[in-house]
Design a protein around this motif. Structure first.
Motif, PDB file in Angstrom:
ATOM      1  N   MET A  17       0.749  -1.118  -0.063  1.00  0.00           N
ATOM      2  CA  MET A  17      -0.033   0.095   0.019  1.00  0.00           C
ATOM      3  C   MET A  17       0.811   1.181   0.124  1.00  0.00           C
ATOM      4  O   MET A  17       0.599   2.074  -0.554  1.00  0.00           O
ATOM      5  N   PHE A  45      -2.614  -9.959  -3.428  1.00  0.00           N
ATOM      6  CA  PHE A  45      -2.687  -9.583  -1.903  1.00  0.00           C
ATOM      7  C   PHE A  45      -3.498 -10.513  -1.148  1.00  0.00           C
ATOM      8  O   PHE A  45      -4.506 -11.255  -1.627  1.00  0.00           O
ATOM      9  N   ILE A  50     -10.005  -4.517   5.303  1.00  0.00           N
ATOM     10  CA  ILE A  50      -9.386  -3.596   5.596  1.00  0.00           C
ATOM     11  C   ILE A  50     -10.326  -2.246   6.062  1.00  0.00           C
ATOM     12  O   ILE A  50     -11.126  -2.174   5.165  1.00  0.00           O
ATOM     13  N   HIS A 110     -12.254  -4.656   0.971  1.00  0.00           N
ATOM     14  CA  HIS A 110     -11.472  -5.594   0.987  1.00  0.00           C
ATOM     15  C   HIS A 110      -9.939  -5.132   0.495  1.00  0.00           C
ATOM     16  O   HIS A 110      -9.811  -4.279  -0.241  1.00  0.00           O
ATOM     17  N   ARG A 111      -8.925  -5.589   0.923  1.00  0.00           N
ATOM     18  CA  ARG A 111      -7.422  -5.261   0.906  1.00  0.00           C
ATOM     19  C   ARG A 111      -7.322  -5.500  -0.843  1.00  0.00           C
ATOM     20  O   ARG A 111      -6.514  -4.583  -1.207  1.00  0.00           O
ATOM     21  N   LEU A 114      -8.549  -2.076  -2.252  1.00  0.00           N
ATOM     22  CA  LEU A 114      -7.566  -1.004  -2.174  1.00  0.00           C
ATOM     23  C   LEU A 114      -6.261  -1.248  -3.053  1.00  0.00           C
ATOM     24  O   LEU A 114      -6.064  -0.189  -3.774  1.00  0.00           O
ATOM     25  N   ALA A 115      -5.789  -2.259  -3.004  1.00  0.00           N
ATOM     26  CA  ALA A 115      -4.485  -2.317  -3.456  1.00  0.00           C
ATOM     27  C   ALA A 115      -4.621  -2.384  -4.988  1.00  0.00           C
ATOM     28  O   ALA A 115      -3.894  -1.760  -5.846  1.00  0.00           O
ATOM     29  N   ARG A 198      -6.954 -14.429  10.223  1.00  0.00           N
ATOM     30  CA  ARG A 198      -7.848 -13.733   9.449  1.00  0.00           C
ATOM     31  C   ARG A 198      -8.782 -14.340   8.483  1.00  0.00           C
ATOM     32  O   ARG A 198      -8.419 -15.226   7.822  1.00  0.00           O
ATOM     33  N   ASN A 243     -15.773 -10.426   7.214  1.00  0.00           N
ATOM     34  CA  ASN A 243     -14.409 -10.275   7.636  1.00  0.00           C
ATOM     35  C   ASN A 243     -14.121 -10.475   8.958  1.00  0.00           C
ATOM     36  O   ASN A 243     -14.716  -9.615   9.851  1.00  0.00           O
ATOM     37  N   SER A 245     -11.182 -10.828  11.902  1.00  0.00           N
ATOM     38  CA  SER A 245     -10.017 -10.659  12.200  1.00  0.00           C
ATOM     39  C   SER A 245      -9.696 -10.831  13.732  1.00  0.00           C
ATOM     40  O   SER A 245     -10.090 -10.141  14.615  1.00  0.00           O
ATOM     41  N   ASN A 327      -6.568   0.098  13.327  1.00  0.00           N
ATOM     42  CA  ASN A 327      -7.090   0.047  11.971  1.00  0.00           C
ATOM     43  C   ASN A 327      -6.291   1.124  11.245  1.00  0.00           C
ATOM     44  O   ASN A 327      -6.911   1.651  10.145  1.00  0.00           O
ATOM     45  N   ALA A 330      -2.047   0.809   7.152  1.00  0.00           N
ATOM     46  CA  ALA A 330      -2.223   1.008   5.774  1.00  0.00           C
ATOM     47  C   ALA A 330      -2.317   2.523   5.762  1.00  0.00           C
ATOM     48  O   ALA A 330      -2.003   3.312   5.045  1.00  0.00           O
TER      49      ALA A 330
END
Ligand SMILES: Cc1cc2nc3c(=O)[nH]c(=O)nc-3n(C[C@H](O)[C@H](O)[C@H](O)COP(=O)(O)OP(=O)(O)OC[C@H]3O[C@@H](n4cnc5c(N)ncnc54)[C@H](O)[C@@H]3O)c2cc1C
Length: 438
Positions: A17, A45, A50, A110-111, A114-115, A198, A243, A245, A327, A330
Motif C-alpha cells: 500500500m 494480495f 481493511i 477488501h484489501r 484497495l491495492a 484472518r 471479514n 480478524s 486500523n 495502511a
C-alpha cells in the motif's frame, strides 16, 4: 515544479500500500521518472478486510482512486463492543457523525480492492515503471546519489542509481536495517507475542443462519473481547463477505519460529483459542474450511531515531509497523505517500542537500503522529484484553457511560486527532518555513 525537479529519478522499493501510494502521489504531482521494485511476481494480495478511515480515504480521493474502491466498500454506521463469552454489549458507538464532520464515511473494504485500485491508478501513469520479481539486495550508498543492488528472480543482480530512494519494503525492511547500521543504531523487531487469524466467510456460508445473515447484511463493526484475545468483524465487498480478524497470544509461531509472518493454522487450535466465546462466534469459526485457517504474526519494532538518511526515506511498515487495533497501518503508509508527494513537489532545486531537507520536512510532519498511533494501538489492545479484576470493571464502566470509548478507534476525541488532520495540507502549508529552518 521546475523541469529539473520533475525529471528526478525516484525509486521505490516495495509495491505494498505504501509503495503504490507513493508512486501514484508522485506521478500525480508531475514527476516523470518513477521506478518501483517488488520482490513478488505480481500483486497477489492476501484476502482480508481493511478499514478505510476518512484520513486514508481523503488521500485516495485526491489520488483519483477512491471511486473505484467505493463501489465495493461498505459504509459503517455503528460499532458494537461485546463480551466475547456472552455476546452482551459493553459499548455502542454510532458513526453517523463521521461523514458530516470529516467529509468522508468510515468505510470498510477488501484489501485486494484497495491495492487493486492503487495499482490500476499507477498503471494509468506513463511515468511509473514496475519491476516485479526484483528484490532489493542492499543499499550501497545513501547520498549524494542513493545506489542499491537489485536481484531479479531470473537474472543477474545489478546496481541502480537514483536521485531519491523511498523504501516501503515492509516490517522486515532491508533498507531500515542498513540505514540504522549506518547511523550506529539498532532497532530490533519486537515480538508482540500476539498473532491474528484472518477469516473471510461468504454470504453462501452464512445465509442459512438468521443471526449470521443479520451480521453480513449490516453496517456494523463488532468487536468481541475476552482475556488476552478479541475478534473484530465487519462485512466487506458489497456485504457479500464477512471479514473476521482475531488477536490472540502467539503460541504457534513462538513454538515454530520461522522467517515467514503468515502460516496455515490448524482449525482445532483456532477453535481452542476461542472455545469460551459465545455460540454465535463458534458457529462462524466452524464455517472456516479445514486447511483455510491463516494466521499472521504481529510484529512491531522500537521507534527509530530517524526515517531519513541522505536522499533515502523509509515509508509505511518499514518505519512505523503497528498492532492492528487502531486500523491505521495502511492509512498511515498512505499518509506518508501523500506527504512525500507534497514535499518533493515543492523542492526548489535538485541538490542532494535540498532533497535531504525536503525528506526531513516529511519526517517532521509524519513521525510523531505515526508513532503516537502505534502507541495508542498497543494501549487499546491492552484495554481490550483485560482479564477479570478492577481494571476491567473500570473499563466496562467507561464503555457503559460512553463519555470516552476504551476501544480507541471508536472514540470521538481520538477520531478528531486522526481523521481531522489533513497531513497533505499541513505539509504544503508548513513546507517553506520548515525547509528554511533545516
Ligand atoms: C491483522 C491485520 C489487520 C490490519 N488491518 C488494517 C486496517 O483495518 N486498516 C489499515 O489501515 N491497516 C491495517 N493493517 C495494517 C496494514 O496491512 C499495513 O500497515 C500495511 O499493509 C503496510 O503497508 P506497507 O506498504 O508499508 O508494507 P507491506 O504491505 O508489507 O508491503 C511491503 C512490500 O514490499 C515488498 N518487499 C519486501 N521486501 C522487499 C525487497 N527486499 N525488495 C523488493 N520488495 C520488497 C513486499 O513483497 C511487499 O509487497 C492490518 C495489519 C494486520 C496484520
Amino acid at each position: 515544479m521546475a523541469d529539473e525537479v520533475k525529471k528526478l529519478k525516484i525509486c521505490i522499493i516495495g509495491a505494498g500500500m505504501g509503495g503504490l501510494a507513493c508512486a501514484l502521489a508522485l506521478a500525480k504531482k508531475g514527476f516523470q521518472n518513477i521506478e518501483v521494485f517488488e520482490t513478488a511476481s505480481n500483486l497477489g494480495f492476501v484476502g482480508a478486510g481493511i478499514q478505510l478511515a476518512p484520513n486514508m480515504v481523503r488521500i485516495l480521493d485526491r489520488l483519483g482512486v477512491w471511486d473505484e474502491i467505493e463501489k465495493e466498500a461498505v459504509i459503517l454506521k455503528e460499532t458494537s463492543i461485546r463480551q466475547g463469552a456472552t455476546d452482551t454489549e459493553l459499548g455502542h458507538v454510532s458513526l453517523d457523525h463521521v461523514y458530516s464532520t470529516y467529509g468522508y464515511y468510515h468505510s470498510v473494504g477488501h484489501r485486494a480492492s484497495l491495492a487493486g485500485a492503487l495499482y490500476n491508478g499507477c498503471k494509468r501513469e506513463e511515468s511509473i515503471k514496475f519491476h516485479f520479481s526484483t528484490a532489493l539486495g542492499g543499499v550501497t550508498s545513501f547520498s549524494p546519489q542513493p545506489t542499491f543492488t537489485v536481484v531479479p528472480r531470473d537474472g543477474e543482480p545489478y546496481s541502480v542509481e537514483a536521485d531519491i530512494l523511498l523504501s516501503s519494503d515492509g516490517v522486515k525492511s532491508t533498507t531500515r536495517v542498513e540505514m540504522m547500521k549506518r547511523i550506529g543504531v539498532t532497532a530490533e523487531i519486537i515480538d508482540t507475542n500476539q498473532a491474528a487469524y484472518r477469516i473471510m466467510l461468504t454470504r453462501e456460508q452464512m445465509q442459512d443462519d438468521p443471526d449470521l445473515l443479520a451480521l453480513i447484511n449490516g453496517q456494523r463493526a463488532t468487536r468481541w473481547v475476552g482475556e488476552k484475545r478479541h475478534i473484530i468483524a465487519y462485512p466487506v465487498s458489497g456485504n457479500n463477505i464477512y471479514n473476521l480478524s482475531t488477536t490472540q497470544p502467539d503460541t504457534n509461531f513462538a513454538a515454530a519460529p520461522s522467517e515467514t509472518y503468515t502460516t496455515k493454522g490448524s482449525k482445532s487450535a483456532m477453535l481452542g483459542v476461542f472455545a469460551d466465546f459465545c455460540p454465535l462466534i463458534q458457529r462462524m469459526l466452524n464455517l472456516v474450511p479445514e486447511g483455510e485457517v491463516c494466521e499472521w504474526k504481529l510484529r512491531v519494532h522500537s521507534p527509530l531515531p530517524t526515517w531519513i538518511h541522505g536522499s533515502v526515506a523509509l515509508v509505511g511498515d518499514a518505519c512505523h509497523p503497528t498492532l492492528p487495533h487502531m486500523n491505521q497501518g495502511a492509512a498511515q503508509a498512505i499518509e506518508d505517500a501523500g506527504v512525500l508527494g507534497e514535499v518533493l513537489a515543492l523542492l526548489p532545486d535538485v541538490n542532494p542537500e535540498s532533497i535531504n531537507k525536503a525528506l526531513r520536512v516529511y519526517e517532521g510532519v509524519r513521525k510523531e503522529r505515526a508513532e503516537t498511533l502505534v502507541e495508542l494501538a498497543a494501549a487499546s489492545g491492552r484495554a481490550m484484553h483485560l482479564g477479570e479484576g478492577k481494571a476491567k470493571e473500570e473499563r466496562d464502566r467507561e464503555f457503559k457511560e460512553g463519555k470516552s470509548v476504551p476501544d480507541k478507534w471508536a472514540d470521538a476525541q481520538v477520531q478528531k486527532t486522526i481523521y481531522g488532520f489533513d497531513c497533505m495540507e499541513v505539509a504544503k502549508e508548513t513546507f517553506k518555513e520548515e525547509f528554511d529552518k533545516m
